[in-house]
Design a protein around this motif. Sequence first.
Motif, PDB file in Angstrom:
ATOM      1  N   GLU A 379      -3.995  10.071  25.103  1.00 26.03           N
ATOM      2  CA  GLU A 379      -3.995  11.066  23.704  1.00 26.03           C
ATOM      3  C   GLU A 379      -5.383  11.162  23.304  1.00 26.03           C
ATOM      4  OE1 GLU A 379       0.616  11.002  22.984  1.00 26.03           O
ATOM      5  OE2 GLU A 379      -0.711   9.976  21.336  1.00 26.03           O
ATOM      6  N   THR A 380      -5.918   9.786  23.244  1.00 25.55           N
ATOM      7  CA  THR A 380      -7.267   9.835  22.537  1.00 25.55           C
ATOM      8  C   THR A 380      -8.376  10.439  23.521  1.00 25.55           C
ATOM      9  OG1 THR A 380      -6.927   7.516  21.691  1.00 25.55           O
ATOM     10  CG2 THR A 380      -9.303   8.193  21.963  1.00 25.55           C
ATOM     11  N   ILE A 381      -8.330  10.587  24.715  1.00 21.07           N
ATOM     12  CA  ILE A 381      -9.288  11.215  25.757  1.00 21.07           C
ATOM     13  C   ILE A 381      -9.111  12.655  25.570  1.00 21.07           C
ATOM     14  CG2 ILE A 381      -9.742  11.680  28.175  1.00 21.07           C
ATOM     15  CD1 ILE A 381      -9.127   8.538  28.745  1.00 21.07           C
ATOM     16  N   LEU A 382      -7.647  13.111  25.408  1.00 21.06           N
ATOM     17  CA  LEU A 382      -7.603  14.574  25.484  1.00 21.06           C
ATOM     18  C   LEU A 382      -7.803  15.114  24.062  1.00 21.06           C
ATOM     19  CD1 LEU A 382      -3.925  14.568  27.211  1.00 21.06           C
ATOM     20  CD2 LEU A 382      -5.985  15.414  28.060  1.00 21.06           C
ATOM     21  N   VAL A 383      -8.005  14.317  23.125  1.00 18.72           N
ATOM     22  CA  VAL A 383      -8.638  14.954  22.010  1.00 18.72           C
ATOM     23  C   VAL A 383     -10.067  15.439  21.986  1.00 18.72           C
ATOM     24  CG1 VAL A 383      -9.327  14.242  19.532  1.00 18.72           C
ATOM     25  CG2 VAL A 383      -7.026  13.812  20.560  1.00 18.72           C
ATOM     26  N   ASN A 384     -10.738  14.468  22.774  1.00 19.98           N
ATOM     27  CA  ASN A 384     -12.188  14.729  22.906  1.00 19.98           C
ATOM     28  C   ASN A 384     -12.184  15.760  24.199  1.00 19.98           C
ATOM     29  OD1 ASN A 384     -13.136  12.778  21.324  1.00 19.98           O
ATOM     30  ND2 ASN A 384     -12.710  11.045  23.050  1.00 19.98           N
ATOM     31  N   LEU A 385     -11.139  16.221  24.665  1.00 20.91           N
ATOM     32  CA  LEU A 385     -11.217  17.241  25.574  1.00 20.91           C
ATOM     33  C   LEU A 385     -10.643  18.578  25.188  1.00 20.91           C
ATOM     34  CD1 LEU A 385     -10.356  15.295  28.928  1.00 20.91           C
ATOM     35  CD2 LEU A 385     -12.587  16.172  28.166  1.00 20.91           C
ATOM     36  N   GLY A 386     -10.517  18.795  23.914  1.00 22.35           N
ATOM     37  CA  GLY A 386     -10.201  19.749  23.285  1.00 22.35           C
ATOM     38  C   GLY A 386      -8.743  19.966  23.197  1.00 22.35           C
ATOM     39  N   MET A 387      -7.994  18.895  23.421  1.00 17.57           N
ATOM     40  CA  MET A 387      -6.286  19.078  22.897  1.00 17.57           C
ATOM     41  C   MET A 387      -5.902  18.450  22.090  1.00 17.57           C
ATOM     42  SD  MET A 387      -5.549  19.365  27.077  1.00 17.57           S
ATOM     43  CE  MET A 387      -3.678  19.508  26.858  1.00 17.57           C
ATOM     44  N   ASN A 389      -3.785  17.943  19.766  1.00 16.89           N
ATOM     45  CA  ASN A 389      -2.374  18.096  19.392  1.00 16.89           C
ATOM     46  C   ASN A 389      -1.482  17.523  20.579  1.00 16.89           C
ATOM     47  OD1 ASN A 389      -2.719  19.153  16.786  1.00 16.89           O
ATOM     48  ND2 ASN A 389      -2.961  21.333  17.868  1.00 16.89           N
ATOM     49  N   ALA A 390      -2.274  17.030  21.795  1.00 16.54           N
ATOM     50  CA  ALA A 390      -1.684  16.623  23.175  1.00 16.54           C
ATOM     51  C   ALA A 390      -0.827  15.471  22.575  1.00 16.54           C
ATOM     52  CB  ALA A 390      -2.437  16.303  23.859  1.00 16.54           C
ATOM     53  N   GLN A 391       0.666  15.308  23.113  1.00 12.05           N
ATOM     54  CA  GLN A 391       1.359  14.022  22.918  1.00 12.05           C
ATOM     55  C   GLN A 391       2.057  13.875  24.144  1.00 12.05           C
ATOM     56  OE1 GLN A 391       3.370  13.501  19.314  1.00 12.05           O
ATOM     57  NE2 GLN A 391       2.686  15.599  18.612  1.00 12.05           N
ATOM     58  N   PHE A 392       2.032  12.545  24.361  1.00 13.78           N
ATOM     59  CA  PHE A 392       3.280  12.236  25.755  1.00 13.78           C
ATOM     60  C   PHE A 392       4.401  11.531  25.197  1.00 13.78           C
ATOM     61  CE2 PHE A 392      -0.976  12.658  27.653  1.00 13.78           C
ATOM     62  CZ  PHE A 392      -0.674  13.422  28.896  1.00 13.78           C
ATOM     63  N   LYS A 393       5.473  11.591  25.749  1.00 15.08           N
ATOM     64  CA  LYS A 393       6.657  11.083  25.496  1.00 15.08           C
ATOM     65  C   LYS A 393       7.038  10.174  26.782  1.00 15.08           C
ATOM     66  CE  LYS A 393      11.211  11.390  23.414  1.00 15.08           C
ATOM     67  NZ  LYS A 393      12.156  12.497  22.876  1.00 15.08           N
ATOM     68  N   ILE A 394       6.566   8.939  26.867  1.00 11.12           N
ATOM     69  CA  ILE A 394       7.045   8.460  28.179  1.00 11.12           C
ATOM     70  C   ILE A 394       8.291   7.225  27.929  1.00 11.12           C
ATOM     71  CG2 ILE A 394       5.988   6.826  29.974  1.00 11.12           C
ATOM     72  CD1 ILE A 394       3.056   7.809  28.976  1.00 11.12           C
ATOM     73  N   GLU A 395       9.238   7.445  28.653  1.00 11.99           N
ATOM     74  CA  GLU A 395      10.325   6.327  28.593  1.00 11.99           C
ATOM     75  C   GLU A 395      10.590   5.699  29.863  1.00 11.99           C
ATOM     76  OE1 GLU A 395      13.255   8.896  26.785  1.00 11.99           O
ATOM     77  OE2 GLU A 395      12.600   8.797  24.784  1.00 11.99           O
ATOM     78  N   ILE A 396      10.998   4.464  29.813  1.00 16.54           N
ATOM     79  CA  ILE A 396      11.288   3.866  31.014  1.00 16.54           C
ATOM     80  C   ILE A 396      13.000   3.434  30.807  1.00 16.54           C
ATOM     81  CG2 ILE A 396      10.871   1.802  32.243  1.00 16.54           C
ATOM     82  CD1 ILE A 396       8.693   3.350  32.499  1.00 16.54           C
ATOM     83  N   LEU A 397      13.582   3.805  31.795  1.00 16.86           N
ATOM     84  CA  LEU A 397      15.121   3.646  31.691  1.00 16.86           C
ATOM     85  C   LEU A 397      15.635   2.651  32.983  1.00 16.86           C
ATOM     86  CD1 LEU A 397      17.716   3.835  30.334  1.00 16.86           C
ATOM     87  CD2 LEU A 397      18.086   6.158  31.749  1.00 16.86           C
ATOM     88  N   PHE A 398      16.112   1.433  32.643  1.00 16.42           N
ATOM     89  CA  PHE A 398      16.357   0.685  33.635  1.00 16.42           C
ATOM     90  C   PHE A 398      17.798   1.098  34.048  1.00 16.42           C
ATOM     91  CE2 PHE A 398      18.168  -3.350  35.781  1.00 16.42           C
ATOM     92  CZ  PHE A 398      16.948  -3.652  36.434  1.00 16.42           C
ATOM     93  N   CYS A 399      18.115   1.092  35.446  1.00 14.44           N
ATOM     94  CA  CYS A 399      19.376   1.597  35.836  1.00 14.44           C
ATOM     95  C   CYS A 399      19.821   0.568  36.983  1.00 14.44           C
ATOM     96  CB  CYS A 399      19.225   2.998  36.337  1.00 14.44           C
ATOM     97  SG  CYS A 399      18.217   3.365  37.708  1.00 14.44           S
ATOM     98  N   GLU A 400      21.081   0.813  37.660  1.00 20.15           N
ATOM     99  CA  GLU A 400      21.455   0.071  38.543  1.00 20.15           C
ATOM    100  C   GLU A 400      21.166   0.463  40.022  1.00 20.15           C
ATOM    101  OE1 GLU A 400      23.619  -2.621  38.311  1.00 20.15           O
ATOM    102  OE2 GLU A 400      22.997  -2.380  36.364  1.00 20.15           O
ATOM    103  N   GLN A 401      20.502   1.660  40.157  1.00 15.48           N
ATOM    104  CA  GLN A 401      20.079   1.803  41.488  1.00 15.48           C
ATOM    105  C   GLN A 401      18.727   1.280  41.805  1.00 15.48           C
ATOM    106  OE1 GLN A 401      20.294   6.053  42.253  1.00 15.48           O
ATOM    107  NE2 GLN A 401      19.224   6.073  44.197  1.00 15.48           N
ATOM    108  N   PHE A 402      18.624   0.854  43.021  1.00 16.27           N
ATOM    109  CA  PHE A 402      17.407   0.238  43.709  1.00 16.27           C
ATOM    110  C   PHE A 402      16.515   1.410  44.311  1.00 16.27           C
ATOM    111  CE2 PHE A 402      20.249  -3.542  44.350  1.00 16.27           C
ATOM    112  CZ  PHE A 402      19.387  -4.166  43.055  1.00 16.27           C
ATOM    113  N   PHE A 403      15.259   1.598  43.558  1.00  9.03           N
ATOM    114  CA  PHE A 403      14.280   2.804  44.117  1.00  9.03           C
ATOM    115  C   PHE A 403      13.238   2.023  44.915  1.00  9.03           C
ATOM    116  CE2 PHE A 403      16.285   4.579  39.934  1.00  9.03           C
ATOM    117  CZ  PHE A 403      16.911   5.249  40.777  1.00  9.03           C
ATOM    118  N   ALA A 404      12.431   2.709  45.497  1.00 16.26           N
ATOM    119  CA  ALA A 404      11.190   2.421  46.056  1.00 16.26           C
ATOM    120  C   ALA A 404      10.338   1.333  45.425  1.00 16.26           C
ATOM    121  CB  ALA A 404      10.271   3.429  46.806  1.00 16.26           C
TER     122      ALA A 404
END
Length: 550
Positions: A379-387, A389-404
């Motif tokens: 978000e700090t970098i994107l402010v300098n790149l003319g954005m 109001n840019a925001q990220f919403k990053i969520e990690i959800l642990f589940c039962e399945q085994f992924f790669a």
Amino acid sequence: MLTSLSIKNYALIDNLQVDFNNGLSIITGETGAGKSILLGGLSLILGKRADLSSLKDTTQKCVIEAVFDVSNYNLKTLFEAEDFDYEAQTIIRREILPSGKSRAFVNDSPVNLNSLQLLGERLIDIHSQHQTLQLISNDFQFQVIDALANNNELLQSYALELKAYKKLQKELQELLNFQDEAIKEHDYNTFLLNELVEANLIEGEQQALEEEYETLNNIEGIKEKLSVSYQLLSDEQIGILTSLTTIKNNLKNIAAFSSKYEDLFNRVNSSLIDLDDVFNEIDVLQDGLEADPSRLEEVDSKLKILHNLMQKHIASDVSELIKIKNELDDKVAVTESLDKTIAKKQSEIETKTNQLKIISRKISKKRSEVVPQLKEQLETILVNLGMPNAQFKIEILFCEQFFASGQDELSFLFLANKGGSFNELKKAASGGELSRIMLAIKSVLSNYIQLPTIMFDEIDTGVSGEISNKMGDIMLQMSKTMQVFSITHLPQIAAKGHSHFKVFKEDVNEVTQTNLVRLNHDERIVEIAQMLGGVEMSSSAIAHAKELLN
């Protein structure tokens, strides 16, 4: 890093040879000058498919050769896996023949395109405004987070455990499938096995039984022939033994007169001994011969059983029947012990599952810890790149399945403007915004891992002067730890480069050719001034160009 590039007989390029340095290299040129041709030639080195339209002169072969310094890229494992000859200065050559056939070489050893693509992905990353699919990929997003979380060792351990886990699962499924089929065949196999067990098979018994059968079945005839033979041998008057004894005695009387007579005596004496032995054996055989109808029936019955079994199992003798019995015994035994084998395999899977979960939770914990840091940096970098109001919403959800790469599901959402709602990147950001987001992500990544050479292809299209200045600063910062190329139309970015190359067209003998040259300081001033004010350069444009370069 890419240290040199040679292109011969490709599109509008007749013969091009250029060397590159580390840091930030700028490539400029008028629209249509051939920058896309240069990228096309480079793409062939990276494993892109080629055709005859690539040849400038269709009677000559096209040769593209690039030299890479791979000493800092940790590629020895890849080279070994793909059976490449590892060299710190690796040479990749691509040839397109007039016949249309294409050949590729790594350090002079021929390679296929799939292997070349694998290597190419680790050497150069060509990024344009229209190539942002990688950005919206969950795999790539995890790579970014894991780079910040320093999860490399954990992910390698997880990958090994996951491979073993999948192998165990496959083995279990094969056992279950085998059990399903085995249960269907178990009763029949048991029946066949019991038949063979009851037959009490003995190696070589068939021949013995057949001889016994023939003897018992012809007992009277055999006794008669033996009796006649016995009489002929033993008769006191004209019996063979009596006559031969007389001959022996006569020869014995004259044996001393000559070696010839002595030899005759010895031969007759030897014959007499043999006949006497035959006589005694006939006598024994006669005494042992008795008719035995019940034994004959028993032998006949056993032979019929053997013949029926050989016909049933398509066997040529008893030894083959014994082999078939052993195989059936194994099948029945395996079927009856499958429950224990399956239970053991399930226990192994449970153990492996617990090991995977332990590693997965460690990976997930480290990911969750760096998400706020990644969010803030982007978000700090994107402010300098003319954005702003840019925001990220990053969520990690642990589940039962085994992924790669663990047991996490990732939600990577983006909001470009105030008053909007968070959404997936591909829905929330425009093409230009995606390019700036990718630049921001690559900038962050360059601080944590050794990235391959990156080539930004006009990702600054449609960007204002001030923002392009910030983009140039980011590229310049990235070039401290990696090799960066920027194909640009913006003077603010062009002035940031450590090296500056110009793509241009020229007519040679009425044939248009594309070329690439490195500009010196004065030539850079002229090029940037033309980018600022056009071909007719004003003194202010030149002054501005000098100011940008300084």
